[in-house]
Write an enzyme that holds these catalytic residues in place. Structure first.
Site, PDB file in Angstrom:
ATOM      1  N   LYS A  49     -60.850  52.538   3.450  1.00  9.52           N
ATOM      2  CA  LYS A  49     -59.806  51.494   3.464  1.00  9.52           C
ATOM      3  C   LYS A  49     -58.612  51.813   2.566  1.00  9.52           C
ATOM      4  O   LYS A  49     -57.971  50.919   1.998  1.00  9.52           O
ATOM      5  CB  LYS A  49     -60.385  50.109   3.087  1.00  9.52           C
ATOM      6  CG  LYS A  49     -61.640  49.715   3.811  1.00  9.52           C
ATOM      7  CD  LYS A  49     -61.647  50.043   5.271  1.00  9.52           C
ATOM      8  CE  LYS A  49     -60.700  49.230   6.112  1.00  9.52           C
ATOM      9  NZ  LYS A  49     -60.768  49.699   7.544  1.00  9.52           N
ATOM     10  N   GLY A  51     -56.169  54.144   3.717  1.00 11.70           N
ATOM     11  CA  GLY A  51     -55.100  54.739   4.523  1.00 11.70           C
ATOM     12  C   GLY A  51     -55.548  56.010   5.234  1.00 11.70           C
ATOM     13  O   GLY A  51     -54.709  56.830   5.626  1.00 11.70           O
ATOM     14  N   THR A  52     -56.842  56.158   5.410  1.00 13.21           N
ATOM     15  CA  THR A  52     -57.393  57.356   6.076  1.00 13.21           C
ATOM     16  C   THR A  52     -56.795  57.530   7.471  1.00 13.21           C
ATOM     17  O   THR A  52     -56.290  58.602   7.816  1.00 13.21           O
ATOM     18  CB  THR A  52     -58.936  57.207   6.248  1.00 13.21           C
ATOM     19  OG1 THR A  52     -59.472  56.454   5.177  1.00 13.21           O
ATOM     20  CG2 THR A  52     -59.606  58.560   6.363  1.00 13.21           C
ATOM     21  N   HIS A 105     -64.915  60.381   4.249  1.00 11.28           N
ATOM     22  CA  HIS A 105     -64.839  59.553   3.033  1.00 11.28           C
ATOM     23  C   HIS A 105     -65.732  60.127   1.932  1.00 11.28           C
ATOM     24  O   HIS A 105     -66.054  59.434   0.962  1.00 11.28           O
ATOM     25  CB  HIS A 105     -65.285  58.116   3.326  1.00 11.28           C
ATOM     26  CG  HIS A 105     -64.448  57.430   4.360  1.00 11.28           C
ATOM     27  ND1 HIS A 105     -63.102  57.231   4.192  1.00 11.28           N
ATOM     28  CD2 HIS A 105     -64.764  56.915   5.568  1.00 11.28           C
ATOM     29  CE1 HIS A 105     -62.615  56.615   5.267  1.00 11.28           C
ATOM     30  NE2 HIS A 105     -63.604  56.418   6.112  1.00 11.28           N
ATOM     31  N   ARG A 126     -55.475  54.285  -2.780  1.00 10.13           N
ATOM     32  CA  ARG A 126     -54.761  52.998  -2.669  1.00 10.13           C
ATOM     33  C   ARG A 126     -55.134  52.115  -3.846  1.00 10.13           C
ATOM     34  O   ARG A 126     -56.267  52.198  -4.352  1.00 10.13           O
ATOM     35  CB  ARG A 126     -55.213  52.331  -1.369  1.00 10.13           C
ATOM     36  CG  ARG A 126     -54.524  51.039  -1.046  1.00 10.13           C
ATOM     37  CD  ARG A 126     -55.053  50.458   0.260  1.00 10.13           C
ATOM     38  NE  ARG A 126     -54.190  49.420   0.765  1.00 10.13           N
ATOM     39  CZ  ARG A 126     -54.417  48.729   1.873  1.00 10.13           C
ATOM     40  NH1 ARG A 126     -55.501  48.987   2.611  1.00 10.13           N
ATOM     41  NH2 ARG A 126     -53.586  47.789   2.264  1.00 10.13           N
ATOM     42  N   SER A 134     -59.165  44.885   1.847  1.00 15.51           N
ATOM     43  CA  SER A 134     -59.263  45.561   3.141  1.00 15.51           C
ATOM     44  C   SER A 134     -60.729  45.908   3.444  1.00 15.51           C
ATOM     45  O   SER A 134     -61.203  45.769   4.574  1.00 15.51           O
ATOM     46  CB  SER A 134     -58.402  46.824   3.115  1.00 15.51           C
ATOM     47  OG  SER A 134     -58.381  47.453   4.360  1.00 15.51           O
ATOM     48  N   GLU A 225     -46.352  49.328  12.701  1.00 13.63           N
ATOM     49  CA  GLU A 225     -46.115  48.647  13.981  1.00 13.63           C
ATOM     50  C   GLU A 225     -46.521  49.563  15.152  1.00 13.63           C
ATOM     51  O   GLU A 225     -47.197  49.132  16.076  1.00 13.63           O
ATOM     52  CB  GLU A 225     -44.641  48.255  14.119  1.00 13.63           C
ATOM     53  CG  GLU A 225     -44.177  47.163  13.160  1.00 13.63           C
ATOM     54  CD  GLU A 225     -44.112  47.616  11.693  1.00 13.63           C
ATOM     55  OE1 GLU A 225     -43.946  48.828  11.438  1.00 13.63           O
ATOM     56  OE2 GLU A 225     -44.265  46.753  10.809  1.00 13.63           O
ATOM     57  N   ARG A 249     -54.831  45.773  10.123  1.00 16.54           N
ATOM     58  CA  ARG A 249     -54.945  44.346   9.803  1.00 16.54           C
ATOM     59  C   ARG A 249     -53.590  43.809   9.327  1.00 16.54           C
ATOM     60  O   ARG A 249     -52.942  43.057  10.038  1.00 16.54           O
ATOM     61  CB  ARG A 249     -56.033  44.166   8.729  1.00 16.54           C
ATOM     62  CG  ARG A 249     -56.453  42.742   8.449  1.00 16.54           C
ATOM     63  CD  ARG A 249     -57.458  42.703   7.305  1.00 16.54           C
ATOM     64  NE  ARG A 249     -56.914  43.255   6.077  1.00 16.54           N
ATOM     65  CZ  ARG A 249     -56.305  42.545   5.127  1.00 16.54           C
ATOM     66  NH1 ARG A 249     -56.208  41.240   5.251  1.00 16.54           N
ATOM     67  NH2 ARG A 249     -55.816  43.131   4.040  1.00 16.54           N
TER      68      ARG A 249
END
Ligand code: PPS
Length: 291
Positions: A49, A51-52, A105, A126, A134, A225, A249
């Protein structure tokens, strides 16, 4: 307290680490036995969570001349720990793509080839407050977790979530990145602030020359987007619970303010300052708070 499904594996440093239930010691042994790293391999790596998927998209487009192609992102940049569960050993290791690209990860000490600098590794980190939020939504939406945020907060600060403690994970990779030219350490918040620059940094690291058109194409297809509207990036997970948001999300800095109580914030700040006291690594928590 709600049950967080997990397993426990050897952490490569003489101890153990909490993992998600579908990545067991069996997968880790298989990776150790079968995963032969090539010097041109590229690994996108991150604590979950962080930005992978975002970095997978940038790397994929950078190495693929800006073309998304037919494959969903998780096949174009396959998951190392999925060696047994999804693609299988052959498919994972005998990719069509050259150079091979992977995402993972895994903590630094368990990552194939990392300690020997055998390949290129791009680590995304992050700020842990947004990361925790997240992670909470991800656990509810895709991992069947049915606890509250308050319960998840307690698990998170104890490192009892998949891939263990945020601090152990990030600090091991950070320290390694300070000593290796093969590890690029990138922060989610910097990507958010200047996506074009992040694309350039990644391309330089991978030795890819960008002309203006390609640069623009990669940055525009990697915006939140674009990725949210792209079914190859914003995947429909088999286990997705429809009442929770999909993978893309919110994609913002500072969403933690909508969930952390004042008390949780104080507890977290204490843990953060203690865990980070011996490092010069800092994170941007939004609204000008950089610690
Ligand atoms: S996973 O499941 O561990 O691989 O998740 P990961 O991809 O690491 O992290 C998911 C979060 O990254 C956000 N995201 C983005 N933010 C900004 N821009 C882009 N393009 C982007 N792509 C993914 C995604 O929305 C998740 O963060 P939250 O805060 O939950 O929205």
């Amino acid at each position: 307290m709600a049950k967080y499904k997990h397993t426990i594996v050897k952490n490569g440093k003489g101890g153990y680490v909490v993992f998600p239930p579908f990545v067991t010691q069996k997968e880790m042994d298989l990776i150790e036995e079968k995963f032969v790293v090539r010097d041109d391999d590229v690994f996108v790596t991150a604590y979950p969570k962080s930005g992978t998927t975002w970095m997978e998209q940038i790397v994929h487009l950078t190495l693929n001349n800006g073309v998304q192609g037919d494959k969903v992102l998780s096949e174009a940049v396959p998951w190392v720990e999925g060696i047994n569960r999804y693609q299988g050993v052959e498919k994972l290791l005998n990719q069509q793509a050259k150079p091979r690209r992977f995402h993972s990860h895994l903590p630094y000490h368990l990552m194939p080839g990392a300690k020997l600098n055998l390949a290129k590794y791009i680590y995304v980190a992050r700020n842990p407050k947004d990361n925790a939020i997240s992670f909470y939504f991800h656990s509810c939406s895709k991992l069947g977790y049915d606890g509250t945020w308050d319960e998840f907060f307690d698990l998170y600060i104890q490192g009892k979530v998949g891939y263990g403690s945020f601090f152990d994970h990030v600090l091991d990779w950070w320290q390694a990145s300070q000593k290796s030219n093969n590890i690029l350490f990138v922060k989610y918040e910097d990507m958010k602030q200047d996506l074009r620059q992040a694309v350039k940094t990644v391309a330089d690291f991978l030795g890819v020359k960008l002309d203006e058109e390609l640069w623009e194409a990669i940055a525009s297809q990697s915006s939140f987007e674009s990725m949210a509207a792209n079914p190859q990036a914003n995947l429909d997970w088999v286990y997705q619970r429809p009442e929770f948001p999909k993978h893309m999300r919110k994609g913002i800095i500072g969403d933690w303010r909508n969930y952390f109580t004042t008390e949780q914030n104080q507890i977290f700040d204490e843990i953060y300052l203690k865990s980070m006291k011996d490092t010069d690594l800092q994170f941007d928590f939004g609204e000008g708070i950089i610690i």
